[in-house]
Design a protein around this motif. Structure first.
Motif, short mmCIF file in Angstrom:
data_model
loop_
_atom_site.label_atom_id
_atom_site.label_comp_id
_atom_site.label_asym_id
_atom_site.label_seq_id
_atom_site.Cartn_x
_atom_site.Cartn_y
_atom_site.Cartn_z
N ILE A 2 0.84 -1.19 0.00
CA ILE A 2 0.00 0.00 0.00
C ILE A 2 0.88 1.24 0.00
N ASN A 3 0.63 2.12 -0.94
CA ASN A 3 1.35 3.39 -1.01
C ASN A 3 2.81 3.29 -1.41
N LYS A 4 3.19 2.16 -2.01
CA LYS A 4 4.49 2.13 -2.67
C LYS A 4 4.28 2.87 -3.98
N SER A 5 5.31 3.59 -4.43
CA SER A 5 5.01 4.29 -5.68
C SER A 5 5.49 3.49 -6.88
N VAL A 6 4.69 3.51 -7.93
CA VAL A 6 5.02 2.78 -9.14
C VAL A 6 5.13 3.75 -10.31
N PRO A 7 5.90 3.36 -11.33
CA PRO A 7 5.87 4.16 -12.55
C PRO A 7 4.53 3.90 -13.23
N PRO A 8 3.63 4.87 -13.31
CA PRO A 8 2.32 4.60 -13.91
C PRO A 8 2.44 4.36 -15.41
N ILE A 9 1.45 3.71 -15.98
CA ILE A 9 1.43 3.53 -17.43
C ILE A 9 1.19 4.90 -18.07
N ALA A 10 2.08 5.26 -18.95
CA ALA A 10 2.00 6.62 -19.50
C ALA A 10 0.76 6.80 -20.35
N ILE A 11 0.25 8.02 -20.32
CA ILE A 11 -0.87 8.37 -21.20
C ILE A 11 -0.27 8.66 -22.57
N TRP A 12 -0.80 8.03 -23.58
CA TRP A 12 -0.24 8.19 -24.92
C TRP A 12 -1.34 8.59 -25.88
N LYS A 13 -1.19 9.79 -26.42
CA LYS A 13 -2.18 10.26 -27.38
C LYS A 13 -1.82 9.70 -28.75
N ILE A 14 -2.73 8.95 -29.34
CA ILE A 14 -2.43 8.32 -30.62
C ILE A 14 -2.36 9.40 -31.70
N PRO A 15 -1.27 9.42 -32.48
CA PRO A 15 -1.16 10.43 -33.54
C PRO A 15 -2.32 10.28 -34.52
N LEU A 16 -2.71 11.34 -35.16
CA LEU A 16 -3.83 11.40 -36.10
C LEU A 16 -5.17 11.13 -35.42
N LEU A 17 -5.38 9.89 -34.96
CA LEU A 17 -6.67 9.57 -34.33
C LEU A 17 -6.94 10.49 -33.15
N GLY A 18 -5.88 10.77 -32.39
CA GLY A 18 -6.03 11.60 -31.22
C GLY A 18 -6.34 13.05 -31.56
N SER A 19 -6.11 13.43 -32.82
CA SER A 19 -6.35 14.82 -33.21
C SER A 19 -7.76 15.04 -33.75
N ILE A 20 -8.49 13.96 -33.94
CA ILE A 20 -9.88 14.13 -34.38
C ILE A 20 -10.61 14.95 -33.31
N PRO A 21 -11.30 15.99 -33.72
CA PRO A 21 -11.98 16.79 -32.70
C PRO A 21 -12.96 15.93 -31.88
N TRP A 22 -13.05 16.24 -30.62
CA TRP A 22 -13.96 15.58 -29.70
C TRP A 22 -13.68 14.10 -29.53
N HIS A 54 -5.46 8.07 -23.90
CA HIS A 54 -5.50 7.29 -22.66
C HIS A 54 -4.21 6.48 -22.50
N ASP A 55 -4.20 5.63 -21.46
CA ASP A 55 -3.03 4.77 -21.31
C ASP A 55 -3.17 3.54 -22.21
N GLY A 56 -2.06 2.85 -22.41
CA GLY A 56 -2.01 1.76 -23.38
C GLY A 56 -3.00 0.64 -23.12
N LEU A 57 -3.33 0.38 -21.86
CA LEU A 57 -4.25 -0.71 -21.56
C LEU A 57 -5.64 -0.44 -22.10
N VAL A 58 -5.99 0.85 -22.19
CA VAL A 58 -7.29 1.20 -22.76
C VAL A 58 -7.31 0.79 -24.23
N TYR A 59 -6.24 1.11 -24.95
CA TYR A 59 -6.18 0.73 -26.37
C TYR A 59 -6.16 -0.79 -26.51
N LEU A 60 -5.41 -1.43 -25.61
CA LEU A 60 -5.34 -2.89 -25.65
C LEU A 60 -6.75 -3.48 -25.53
N SER A 61 -7.55 -2.88 -24.65
CA SER A 61 -8.90 -3.41 -24.46
C SER A 61 -9.75 -3.21 -25.72
N PHE A 62 -9.53 -2.09 -26.44
CA PHE A 62 -10.24 -1.87 -27.71
C PHE A 62 -9.89 -2.99 -28.69
#
Lengths: 303, 380
Positions: free
Chosen positions: A111-131, A139-147
């Motif tokens: 509990i409360n050990k610090s970890v390097p969090p999974i970095a948030i990575w904005k996907i090029p092009l797709l991430g620039s689509i408005p809204w 999001h972080d990579g695990l979100v994309y993995l789940s997609f």
């Protein structure tokens, strides 16, 4: 950023923690085995990934270890159910209690050990689509993995021979056996794979989203995932929609309050459950997919 | 239909378990053989994990101090005990292993603790944070501190560093202690930043990291740059603030080590002196009718507030520290309070008129948020 965007962004993060175990449970149930221990396997994954991330200073190593821990947890369930012919529901609950206890004991020191969090990575092009880009592709990579896994599970189930065998095992294991297949082996693998995804779901919670381990941190979300699979009528895309809906409703409860809007607390608390339920029931009515026959049989004979 | 019943049973179990959030039943009573020969066994029951860097760790570490300080006491503890009749069973099993004194330390234990005291006249039961309006059984007491005093000091630190004038408060339930804390935090912040506003979000759970994170994210996206909380476990909110380069004011336990530059200050429980005084009153035979056989509330004025100001983080400059420390000194004077009138409600009406200082009971019965707090309390 307006409130709707905020709720959707937070919803994707939170929803991923339901989606990953949900997809896993889908695979498991398609083979004819329900795993109520999903909640426990998530906890196992959450702690194992966190501990590994602390020790190896890498969140991704953590994710892999979390998946393995989830699989082991599922392996135990599969052994009890497939080899020892134990009651599926009882075994699942035992697995949950076991994992809750074990992770609480061994988790204390993390509990409360610090970890390097999974970095948030904005996907090029797709991430620039408005809204849309901001909501789905920042999001972080695990979100994309789940997609990707939603598509992968769909492909596996409906477009591969392995998927056909898996579904056949869930419907009529005798037939699979008669044609020279190994239904027990299929079930074993499906349950372990499914629980592995639950483990990654746990990792999404601990090293992915909240950057923190806490005992019983899943707070029933594993059971939500099981319920989503049932109401989604065992279909991957519907599981995706249901999970995201739950996540969005959960985030919305916070966002609405942060905007100073007065809403009844009990309504807010029940919102995720009610919305997900209504949506999925309405959605799955239209479909033809039903419970895998073997699953229903296993549950009936066990009761 | 065979098919349907099995399917339904599964649905029922999955939804019921999910809906009730039926989790967290792993108890770990660390007890052993019963006591004798002049030793008094004292039990401590905690709702969460004893390593939570929060409320429960504060209780646990104080219980260990008691064990060290009092030679004739044997301490047993149980953590992760939910706020339902499980706590009654835990109290009974503690009594079975020789406990004479029991500290039930979570808010929701109150009705169970009171009932247990009434049913077991030979056991002394104490509830942390409860408030009994009425006659006390001779073996029962509640104890707490004027939490809002140090919380207001934390608010001062928040007001001093905020650039957006927006502060965020993540809380669990709209109980009286929490309302007092939210109000005091905002009032404290106004002392260093008159235009500071406090935005509030609840989680309906003492420790649900996922909801805490959602709440923190919602507040941070609103432009909040200082977060504080009334949760049992505080690490998730601290990590969320850290990731967003925001500041944090802690509660329950000094967690500066988690984020030394983001941590401003906070309030930390120092329960050991209270526990020891209560235990000594019981073992000395002068408990009945004493100040602990009542609603005992420690205050700055009496120099016995169990909730103390935590350490300052590196971002709090010395001028602000001085200001906060001198306010702490001021609050030690009689008739001083952060709620000293005039205090206005959100709608501008007067809660406490100018020239009056409310009593603890009045503040503890507050149902209104003060002017400057944005948001509303959920109606129950």
């Amino acid at each position: 950023m307006n409130g709707i965007e905020q709720a959707l962004i937070g919803g994707v993060d939170g929803g991923t923690a339901i989606l990953l175990p949900g997809l896993g449970e889908l695979v498991s149930q398609r083979s004819g085995v329900v795993n109520l221990g999903t909640e426990g396997c998530m906890l196992a994954g959450a702690l194992a990934s966190y501990a590994a991330a602390v020790d190896f200073h890498s969140a991704w190593v953590g994710v892999v270890i979390g998946m393995l821990a989830g699989s082991l947890c599922g392996g135990l369930h599969a052994w009890l159910v497939v080899k020892r012919k134990a009651d599926q529901l009882a075994s699942g609950l035992v697995i949950w209690f076991l994992a809750l206890g074990v992770t609480s004991v061994f988790g204390s020191s993390f509990i409360n050990k610090s970890v390097p969090p999974i970095a948030i990575w904005k996907i090029p092009l797709l991430g620039s689509i408005p809204w849309v880009g901001r909501i789905l592709f920042d999001h972080d990579g695990l979100v994309y993995l789940s997609f990707v896994l939603v598509a992968a599970v769909w492909f596996l189930l409906y477009r591969t021979r392995m998927g056909l065998t898996l579904r056949a095992t869930g419907e009529r294991p005798e037939v699979v056996a008669a044609t020279g297949g190994h239904p027990d082996r299929v079930k074993f693998l499906a349950v372990m794979l499914g629980a592995g995804l639950a483990g990654i779901g746990g990792a999404q919670l601990s090293v992915g989203y909240v950057d923190n381990w806490f005992n019983d941190m899943t707070n029933g979300y594993g059971f939500v995932a099981v319920a989503v699979v049932l109401f989604a009528a065992w279909r991957p895309v519907t599981v995706f929609l249901g999970s995201m809906m739950f996540g969005v409703a959960l985030a919305a409860a916070s966002v609405i309050q942060a905007h100073g809007i007065a809403v009844n607390q009990y309504l807010l608390d029940s919102l995720p459950y009610v919305i997900t339920l209504i949506a999925l029931v309405a959605f799955s009515r239209r479909g033809s997919s039903q419970a895998p026959e073997g699953l229903s049989k296993a549950l009936t004979s066990s009761g | 239909m065979r098919f349907k019943s099995g399917y339904r049973r599964l649905l029922a179990i999955a939804t019921v378990v999910a809906g009730l959030g039926l989790a967290g039943c792993s108890s770990s009573p660390a007890s052993s053989s019963s006591s004798s020969g002049g030793t008094t066994t004292v039990g401590f029951i905690m709702v969460g994990n004893r390593d939570d860097y929060g409320y429960n760790q504060a209780v646990y570490s104080a219980s260990q101090t008691v064990q060290k300080d009092l030679s004739k006491v044997k301490v047993i503890t149980a953590d992760n005990i939910p706020e339902n009749d499980t706590v009654t069973r835990t109290m009974q099993s503690m009594v079975d292993s020789g406990a004479k004194i029991i500290f039930a330390t979570s808010y929701g234990y109150y009705p169970y603790a009171l009932k247990f005291a009434q049913a077991n006249p030979s056991v002394y039961v104490f509830h942390q944070g409860g408030y009994l309006n009425g006659k006390f059984p001779p073996n029962f007491g509640t104890y707490w501190g004027e939490a809002f005093e140090p919380v207001s000091l934390g608010g001062m630190a928040a007001g001093a560093v905020t650039k957006t004038h927006k502060l965020g408060f993540v809380y669990a339930f709209p109980i009286s202690q929490t309302i007092g804390n939210i109000d005091a935090f905002e009032l404290g912040a106004q002392m260093t930043d008159p235009s500071a506003q406090t935005y509030i979000v609840n989680t309906s759970n003492w420790c649900d990291p996922l909801k805490q994170k959602e709440a923190a994210q919602a507040l941070l996206s609103q432009g909040v740059d200082v977060l504080t909380q009334h949760q049992d476990c505080q690490a998730t909110v601290i990590e969320a603030a850290k990731a967003a380069n925001a500041y944090v004011v802690g509660y329950h336990y000094d967690a500066k080590s988690l984020d030394p530059s983001g941590w401003l200050t906070g309030s930390a429980w120092n329960w050991a002196p209270v526990y020891e005084n209560i235990i000594n009153a019981v073992t000395g035979g002068h408990f009945a009718g004493s100040q602990y056989n009542a609603n005992w509330v420690g205050t700055f004025a009496n120099n016995d507030n169990p909730l103390t100001l935590a350490s300052f983080g590196t971002s709090v400059d010395s001028a602000t520290q001085q200001k906060i420390l001198s306010e702490e000194d001021l609050l030690k004077q009689p008739d001083e309070s952060v709620f000293k009138g005039p205090i206005y409600a959100q709608d501008g009406s007067v809660i406490f008129p100018a020239g009056t200082t409310p009593t603890y009971a009045q503040i503890n019965n507050l149902t209104q948020l003060v002017k400057g707090v944005v948001g509303s309390l959920p109606k129950s």
